[in-house]
Design an enzyme around this catalytic site. Structure first.
Site, PDB file in Angstrom:
ATOM      1  N   GLY A 216     -65.762 -25.847 -25.700  1.00 24.09           N
ATOM      2  CA  GLY A 216     -67.153 -25.519 -25.408  1.00 24.09           C
ATOM      3  C   GLY A 216     -67.579 -25.797 -23.969  1.00 24.09           C
ATOM      4  O   GLY A 216     -68.764 -25.786 -23.659  1.00 24.09           O
TER       5      GLY A 216
ATOM      6  N   HIS B  43     -60.690 -31.414 -36.712  1.00 19.33           N
ATOM      7  CA  HIS B  43     -61.306 -30.894 -35.489  1.00 19.33           C
ATOM      8  C   HIS B  43     -61.932 -32.063 -34.732  1.00 19.33           C
ATOM      9  O   HIS B  43     -62.446 -33.003 -35.344  1.00 19.33           O
ATOM     10  CB  HIS B  43     -62.376 -29.847 -35.841  1.00 19.33           C
ATOM     11  CG  HIS B  43     -62.863 -29.085 -34.639  1.00 19.33           C
ATOM     12  ND1 HIS B  43     -63.770 -29.616 -33.753  1.00 19.33           N
ATOM     13  CD2 HIS B  43     -62.542 -27.856 -34.174  1.00 19.33           C
ATOM     14  CE1 HIS B  43     -63.996 -28.730 -32.795  1.00 19.33           C
ATOM     15  NE2 HIS B  43     -63.263 -27.652 -33.026  1.00 19.33           N
TER      16      HIS B  43
ATOM     17  N   ASN C 165     -63.673 -20.225 -35.218  1.00 17.20           N
ATOM     18  CA  ASN C 165     -64.386 -21.375 -35.781  1.00 17.20           C
ATOM     19  C   ASN C 165     -65.863 -21.202 -35.450  1.00 17.20           C
ATOM     20  O   ASN C 165     -66.270 -21.412 -34.303  1.00 17.20           O
ATOM     21  CB  ASN C 165     -63.835 -22.672 -35.164  1.00 17.20           C
ATOM     22  CG  ASN C 165     -64.656 -23.879 -35.576  1.00 17.20           C
ATOM     23  OD1 ASN C 165     -65.434 -23.826 -36.526  1.00 17.20           O
ATOM     24  ND2 ASN C 165     -64.471 -24.984 -34.859  1.00 17.20           N
ATOM     25  N   TRP C 166     -66.641 -20.820 -36.455  1.00 19.00           N
ATOM     26  CA  TRP C 166     -68.064 -20.537 -36.199  1.00 19.00           C
ATOM     27  C   TRP C 166     -68.895 -21.810 -36.094  1.00 19.00           C
ATOM     28  O   TRP C 166     -70.076 -21.741 -35.761  1.00 19.00           O
ATOM     29  CB  TRP C 166     -68.615 -19.639 -37.311  1.00 19.00           C
ATOM     30  CG  TRP C 166     -68.273 -18.188 -37.140  1.00 19.00           C
ATOM     31  CD1 TRP C 166     -67.244 -17.657 -36.400  1.00 19.00           C
ATOM     32  CD2 TRP C 166     -68.970 -17.073 -37.717  1.00 19.00           C
ATOM     33  NE1 TRP C 166     -67.251 -16.286 -36.499  1.00 19.00           N
ATOM     34  CE2 TRP C 166     -68.305 -15.899 -37.298  1.00 19.00           C
ATOM     35  CE3 TRP C 166     -70.074 -16.944 -38.549  1.00 19.00           C
ATOM     36  CZ2 TRP C 166     -68.715 -14.621 -37.669  1.00 19.00           C
ATOM     37  CZ3 TRP C 166     -70.483 -15.670 -38.934  1.00 19.00           C
ATOM     38  CH2 TRP C 166     -69.813 -14.523 -38.493  1.00 19.00           C
ATOM     39  N   LYS C 167     -68.299 -22.945 -36.417  1.00 20.71           N
ATOM     40  CA  LYS C 167     -69.045 -24.217 -36.390  1.00 20.71           C
ATOM     41  C   LYS C 167     -70.342 -24.053 -37.193  1.00 20.71           C
ATOM     42  O   LYS C 167     -70.368 -23.328 -38.186  1.00 20.71           O
ATOM     43  CB  LYS C 167     -69.316 -24.660 -34.956  1.00 20.71           C
ATOM     44  CG  LYS C 167     -68.067 -24.588 -34.077  1.00 20.71           C
ATOM     45  CD  LYS C 167     -68.243 -25.265 -32.767  1.00 20.71           C
ATOM     46  CE  LYS C 167     -67.019 -24.994 -31.895  1.00 20.71           C
ATOM     47  NZ  LYS C 167     -66.859 -25.936 -30.822  1.00 20.71           N
TER      48      LYS C 167
ATOM     49  N   GLU D  83     -64.637 -32.374 -33.329  1.00 18.78           N
ATOM     50  CA  GLU D  83     -66.054 -32.613 -33.656  1.00 18.78           C
ATOM     51  C   GLU D  83     -66.186 -33.412 -34.949  1.00 18.78           C
ATOM     52  O   GLU D  83     -67.209 -34.058 -35.178  1.00 18.78           O
ATOM     53  CB  GLU D  83     -66.805 -31.270 -33.708  1.00 18.78           C
ATOM     54  CG  GLU D  83     -67.010 -30.721 -32.295  1.00 18.78           C
ATOM     55  CD  GLU D  83     -67.194 -29.216 -32.196  1.00 18.78           C
ATOM     56  OE1 GLU D  83     -67.447 -28.566 -33.227  1.00 18.78           O
ATOM     57  OE2 GLU D  83     -67.060 -28.699 -31.066  1.00 18.78           O
TER      58      GLU D  83
ATOM     59  N   SER E  95     -62.240 -23.081 -25.182  1.00 20.54           N
ATOM     60  CA  SER E  95     -62.805 -22.131 -24.218  1.00 20.54           C
ATOM     61  C   SER E  95     -61.973 -20.866 -24.037  1.00 20.54           C
ATOM     62  O   SER E  95     -61.931 -20.291 -22.940  1.00 20.54           O
ATOM     63  CB  SER E  95     -63.058 -22.819 -22.871  1.00 20.54           C
ATOM     64  OG  SER E  95     -64.066 -23.812 -23.002  1.00 20.54           O
TER      65      SER E  95
ATOM     66  N   GLY F 207     -63.849 -20.848 -30.607  1.00 16.51           N
ATOM     67  CA  GLY F 207     -65.185 -21.238 -31.036  1.00 16.51           C
ATOM     68  C   GLY F 207     -66.207 -20.199 -30.617  1.00 16.51           C
ATOM     69  O   GLY F 207     -66.371 -19.152 -31.261  1.00 16.51           O
ATOM     70  N   GLY F 208     -66.896 -20.458 -29.514  1.00 14.36           N
ATOM     71  CA  GLY F 208     -68.014 -19.618 -29.072  1.00 14.36           C
ATOM     72  C   GLY F 208     -67.715 -18.128 -29.053  1.00 14.36           C
ATOM     73  O   GLY F 208     -68.532 -17.316 -29.508  1.00 14.36           O
TER      74      GLY F 208
ATOM     75  N   GLU G  75     -55.985 -28.604 -29.191  1.00 12.92           N
ATOM     76  CA  GLU G  75     -57.315 -28.400 -28.612  1.00 12.92           C
ATOM     77  C   GLU G  75     -57.675 -29.597 -27.735  1.00 12.92           C
ATOM     78  O   GLU G  75     -58.145 -30.620 -28.242  1.00 12.92           O
ATOM     79  CB  GLU G  75     -58.356 -28.280 -29.721  1.00 12.92           C
ATOM     80  CG  GLU G  75     -58.158 -27.095 -30.632  1.00 12.92           C
ATOM     81  CD  GLU G  75     -59.498 -26.587 -31.147  1.00 12.92           C
ATOM     82  OE1 GLU G  75     -59.797 -25.411 -30.909  1.00 12.92           O
ATOM     83  OE2 GLU G  75     -60.245 -27.376 -31.753  1.00 12.92           O
TER      84      GLU G  75
END
Ligand code: PEP
Length: 243
Positions: free
Chosen positions: A164, A91, A7-9, A93, A196, A217-218, A158
């Site tokens: 994150g 998600h 997930n590149w956000k 977010e 994470s 993610g990251g 999640e």
């Protein structure tokens, strides 16, 4: 087969195609399906690079309608048209930052299926909910409210407090929630863990029973890290096949 979804956000530019090229060049990884969900602006550009390869693309959100006067929104049909085969919905977010509730998440998931996409429906508790001992109740409510009745779907567990932050639940905590989700969803539904995940902890998290992949993610922004996680998934899939 484990699904390793990135997930590149809100990260990435046209030049980030170098990451996709590196994933394609690395070749298929046995037991691991690679999926990248970049910003929608990059989908068509990346689709030209992954065509015919082992790498799949997905969107990060979709509108429940196919077309219409919805300024700034993108439909599942548009994502499919641009080269996506999956879309993340619900998600945290989106839930927390945009006030999205379970009925809307379900409508998006159903719209995704209608467009030929597999929805990745995210669920997970906040830190306050975990500390209050309500994790399973929260996840249960989200599954009841947000999952489509049937059809292809993936669930991503999640924990909000792990996204994150560099913090993760213990394998035992992940096992408890994944076993619970597995008891609630159609058989063989893939259940991803997200929060994470990195090359250092992927092997332990992916070896947990009922974990069938990761939403990353990251660590999905760098090809080397994402590939290292996929290789850990491959090893976990091999152990599972042998057991
Ligand atoms: C995510 O955004 O879904 C996520 C899991 O992020 P990170 O891996 O950075 O915690």
């Amino acid at each position: 087969m484990q699904l390793i979804a990135g997930n590149w956000k809100m990260h990435g530019r046209l030049a980030s195609v170098a990451v996709i090229e590196a994933l394609v060049a690395a070749g298929p990884i046995k037991g691991a399906q690679l999926l990248v969900c970049p910003p929608a602006t990059l989908l068509a550009h990346f689709a030209a690079v992954v065509r015919g390869s082992h790498v799949r693309l997905g969107g990060q959100d979709c509108h429940p309608k196919t077309d219409g006067a919805f300024t700034g929104d993108i439909s599942a049909a548009m994502l499919a048209d641009a080269g996506a085969s999956y879309v993340i919905v619900g998600h945290s977010e989106r839930r927390l930052g945009h006030g999205e509730l379970d009925p809307l998440v379900r409508a998006k998931a159903v719209a995704a299926q209608a467009a030929g996409l597999t929805p990745i429906v995210c669920v997970g508790e906040t830190l306050a909910e975990r500390e209050a001992g309500t994790t399973l109740a929260v996840v249960d409510r989200q599954l009841e409210g947000a999952l489509p009745e049937a059809g292809p779907m993936v669930v991503a567990y999640e924990p909000v407090w792990a996204i994150g932050t560099g913090r993760t639940p213990t394998p035992a905590e992940v096992a408890e929630v994944h076993a619970f989700i597995a008891s609630k969803v159609p058989e063989r539904t893939a259940i991803l863990y997200g929060g994470s995940v990195n090359p250092g902890n992927a092997a332990a998290l992916l070896a947990v029973p009922h974990v069938s992949g990761a939403l990353v993610g990251g660590a999905s922004l760098a090809a080397a890290d994402f590939l290292a996680i996929a290789r850990a998934a491959s090893a976990a899939a091999e152990v599972e096949a042998g057991s």
